[in-house]
Design a protein around this motif. Structure first.
Motif, PDB file in Angstrom:
ATOM      1  N   ASP A 231      47.126   0.493 -28.694  1.00  0.00           N
ATOM      2  CA  ASP A 231      48.451   0.344 -28.111  1.00  0.00           C
ATOM      3  C   ASP A 231      49.013   1.648 -27.558  1.00  0.00           C
ATOM      4  O   ASP A 231      49.989   1.635 -26.831  1.00  0.00           O
ATOM      5  CB  ASP A 231      49.415  -0.233 -29.149  1.00  0.00           C
ATOM      6  N   GLU A 232      48.415   2.776 -27.890  1.00  0.00           N
ATOM      7  CA  GLU A 232      48.926   4.067 -27.447  1.00  0.00           C
ATOM      8  C   GLU A 232      48.297   4.532 -26.130  1.00  0.00           C
ATOM      9  O   GLU A 232      48.560   5.630 -25.684  1.00  0.00           O
ATOM     10  CB  GLU A 232      48.674   5.118 -28.535  1.00  0.00           C
ATOM     11  N   VAL A 233      47.471   3.710 -25.516  1.00  0.00           N
ATOM     12  CA  VAL A 233      46.791   4.087 -24.282  1.00  0.00           C
ATOM     13  C   VAL A 233      47.669   3.708 -23.096  1.00  0.00           C
ATOM     14  O   VAL A 233      48.138   2.574 -23.003  1.00  0.00           O
ATOM     15  CB  VAL A 233      45.412   3.386 -24.191  1.00  0.00           C
TER      16      VAL A 233
ATOM     17  N   ARG B 140      43.820   3.355 -19.501  1.00  0.00           N
ATOM     18  CA  ARG B 140      43.074   2.107 -19.649  1.00  0.00           C
ATOM     19  C   ARG B 140      42.202   1.881 -18.412  1.00  0.00           C
ATOM     20  O   ARG B 140      41.056   1.455 -18.520  1.00  0.00           O
ATOM     21  CB  ARG B 140      44.041   0.937 -19.858  1.00  0.00           C
ATOM     22  N   VAL B 141      42.737   2.183 -17.229  1.00  0.00           N
ATOM     23  CA  VAL B 141      41.950   2.038 -15.998  1.00  0.00           C
ATOM     24  C   VAL B 141      40.718   2.942 -16.059  1.00  0.00           C
ATOM     25  O   VAL B 141      39.617   2.540 -15.685  1.00  0.00           O
ATOM     26  CB  VAL B 141      42.806   2.325 -14.741  1.00  0.00           C
ATOM     27  N   ALA B 142      40.887   4.155 -16.559  1.00  0.00           N
ATOM     28  CA  ALA B 142      39.745   5.068 -16.702  1.00  0.00           C
ATOM     29  C   ALA B 142      38.716   4.491 -17.678  1.00  0.00           C
ATOM     30  O   ALA B 142      37.505   4.611 -17.445  1.00  0.00           O
ATOM     31  CB  ALA B 142      40.223   6.443 -17.174  1.00  0.00           C
ATOM     32  N   GLN B 143      39.169   3.847 -18.744  1.00  0.00           N
ATOM     33  CA  GLN B 143      38.246   3.212 -19.687  1.00  0.00           C
ATOM     34  C   GLN B 143      37.482   2.065 -19.018  1.00  0.00           C
ATOM     35  O   GLN B 143      36.274   1.914 -19.219  1.00  0.00           O
ATOM     36  CB  GLN B 143      38.999   2.668 -20.907  1.00  0.00           C
ATOM     37  N   ILE B 144      38.197   1.266 -18.232  1.00  0.00           N
ATOM     38  CA  ILE B 144      37.571   0.151 -17.522  1.00  0.00           C
ATOM     39  C   ILE B 144      36.525   0.676 -16.553  1.00  0.00           C
ATOM     40  O   ILE B 144      35.399   0.157 -16.482  1.00  0.00           O
ATOM     41  CB  ILE B 144      38.627  -0.692 -16.783  1.00  0.00           C
ATOM     42  N   LEU B 145      36.876   1.719 -15.815  1.00  0.00           N
ATOM     43  CA  LEU B 145      35.940   2.328 -14.864  1.00  0.00           C
ATOM     44  C   LEU B 145      34.684   2.795 -15.585  1.00  0.00           C
ATOM     45  O   LEU B 145      33.562   2.486 -15.166  1.00  0.00           O
ATOM     46  CB  LEU B 145      36.624   3.499 -14.151  1.00  0.00           C
ATOM     47  N   GLY B 146      34.836   3.494 -16.704  1.00  0.00           N
ATOM     48  CA  GLY B 146      33.685   3.964 -17.476  1.00  0.00           C
ATOM     49  C   GLY B 146      32.849   2.828 -18.017  1.00  0.00           C
ATOM     50  O   GLY B 146      31.606   2.875 -17.993  1.00  0.00           O
ATOM     51  N   PHE B 147      33.502   1.775 -18.497  1.00  0.00           N
ATOM     52  CA  PHE B 147      32.801   0.615 -19.027  1.00  0.00           C
ATOM     53  C   PHE B 147      31.937  -0.025 -17.940  1.00  0.00           C
ATOM     54  O   PHE B 147      30.754  -0.319 -18.156  1.00  0.00           O
ATOM     55  CB  PHE B 147      33.813  -0.400 -19.575  1.00  0.00           C
TER      56      PHE B 147
ATOM     57  N   THR C 254      39.907  -9.780  -4.381  1.00  0.00           N
ATOM     58  CA  THR C 254      40.791  -8.877  -5.114  1.00  0.00           C
ATOM     59  C   THR C 254      41.423  -9.647  -6.262  1.00  0.00           C
ATOM     60  O   THR C 254      41.916 -10.754  -6.075  1.00  0.00           O
ATOM     61  CB  THR C 254      41.901  -8.322  -4.198  1.00  0.00           C
ATOM     62  N   VAL C 255      41.353  -9.044  -7.443  1.00  0.00           N
ATOM     63  CA  VAL C 255      41.956  -9.627  -8.632  1.00  0.00           C
ATOM     64  C   VAL C 255      43.099  -8.713  -9.057  1.00  0.00           C
ATOM     65  O   VAL C 255      42.884  -7.521  -9.283  1.00  0.00           O
ATOM     66  CB  VAL C 255      40.921  -9.767  -9.780  1.00  0.00           C
ATOM     67  N   VAL C 256      44.300  -9.264  -9.142  1.00  0.00           N
ATOM     68  CA  VAL C 256      45.471  -8.503  -9.552  1.00  0.00           C
ATOM     69  C   VAL C 256      45.777  -8.889 -11.002  1.00  0.00           C
ATOM     70  O   VAL C 256      45.959 -10.078 -11.307  1.00  0.00           O
ATOM     71  CB  VAL C 256      46.686  -8.806  -8.650  1.00  0.00           C
ATOM     72  N   LEU C 257      45.802  -7.884 -11.879  1.00  0.00           N
ATOM     73  CA  LEU C 257      46.073  -8.114 -13.290  1.00  0.00           C
ATOM     74  C   LEU C 257      46.447  -6.803 -13.958  1.00  0.00           C
ATOM     75  O   LEU C 257      46.345  -5.739 -13.337  1.00  0.00           O
ATOM     76  CB  LEU C 257      44.871  -8.747 -13.990  1.00  0.00           C
ATOM     77  N   SER C 258      46.843  -6.870 -15.212  1.00  0.00           N
ATOM     78  CA  SER C 258      47.179  -5.648 -15.936  1.00  0.00           C
ATOM     79  C   SER C 258      45.896  -5.007 -16.465  1.00  0.00           C
ATOM     80  O   SER C 258      44.926  -5.709 -16.765  1.00  0.00           O
ATOM     81  CB  SER C 258      48.128  -5.948 -17.102  1.00  0.00           C
ATOM     82  N   PRO C 259      45.892  -3.687 -16.594  1.00  0.00           N
ATOM     83  CA  PRO C 259      44.701  -3.036 -17.148  1.00  0.00           C
ATOM     84  C   PRO C 259      44.399  -3.505 -18.575  1.00  0.00           C
ATOM     85  O   PRO C 259      43.234  -3.660 -18.937  1.00  0.00           O
ATOM     86  CB  PRO C 259      45.028  -1.541 -17.115  1.00  0.00           C
ATOM     87  N   ASP C 260      45.441  -3.748 -19.374  1.00  0.00           N
ATOM     88  CA  ASP C 260      45.208  -4.195 -20.753  1.00  0.00           C
ATOM     89  C   ASP C 260      44.552  -5.574 -20.796  1.00  0.00           C
ATOM     90  O   ASP C 260      43.617  -5.803 -21.579  1.00  0.00           O
ATOM     91  CB  ASP C 260      46.497  -4.206 -21.563  1.00  0.00           C
ATOM     92  N   ASP C 261      45.000  -6.509 -19.945  1.00  0.00           N
ATOM     93  CA  ASP C 261      44.371  -7.825 -19.919  1.00  0.00           C
ATOM     94  C   ASP C 261      42.920  -7.732 -19.446  1.00  0.00           C
ATOM     95  O   ASP C 261      42.036  -8.399 -19.992  1.00  0.00           O
ATOM     96  CB  ASP C 261      45.154  -8.793 -19.027  1.00  0.00           C
ATOM     97  N   HIS C 262      42.673  -6.878 -18.461  1.00  0.00           N
ATOM     98  CA  HIS C 262      41.292  -6.724 -17.989  1.00  0.00           C
ATOM     99  C   HIS C 262      40.406  -6.132 -19.092  1.00  0.00           C
ATOM    100  O   HIS C 262      39.271  -6.569 -19.298  1.00  0.00           O
ATOM    101  CB  HIS C 262      41.247  -5.857 -16.736  1.00  0.00           C
TER     102      HIS C 262
END
Length: 116
Positions: free
Chosen positions: A4-6, A11-18, A65-73
């Motif tokens: 919750d502290e991200v 979070r986008v950087a985490q998604i990119l790395g994943f 294009t998918v529009v969503l929140s980084p946390d949901d993704h």
């Protein structure tokens, strides 16, 4: 797997790395250009027409294009949120070819299998 502290940008950087790691480990391609748009937090773009696919954070024209929140993704990538349910609940919006994001599922699933 949620922290919750991200911030959204972190979070986008985490998604990119994943996604970079998943494509590096699994190879393959999705055969299209896919953009995840997180609004003010940025985007993640997958050029699945390239071999190997290129994953980056620059906004480019996409087949879907998918529009969503980084946390949901992040929750979807970690199999904590079903993408169909998220769509039905209005947590994501899709423009362009709606089948393109579905092609990412097998890459993510195989990657999870390797990490287990």
């Amino acid at each position: 797997m949620m922290d919750d502290e991200v911030s959204g940008k972190e979070r986008v950087a985490q998604i990119l790395g994943f996604l970079e790691a998943a494509f590096a480990a699994e190879g393959g391609t999705i055969g299209a250009r896919l953009k995840f748009d997180y609004g003010a937090d940025g985007c993640v773009f997958i050029d699945g027409t390239a071999t190997p696919p290129k994953v980056h954070s620059r906004s480019e024209a996409a087949d879907c294009t998918v529009v969503l929140s980084p946390d949901d993704h992040w929750r979807m990538l970690n199999m904590e949120l079903d993408q169909t349910q998220a769509f039905r609940q209005g947590k994501l919006k899709i423009s362009g070819d709606p089948l393109v994001p579905l092609r990412l599922g097998p890459v993510v699933a195989r990657y999870h299998g390797r990490r287990a």
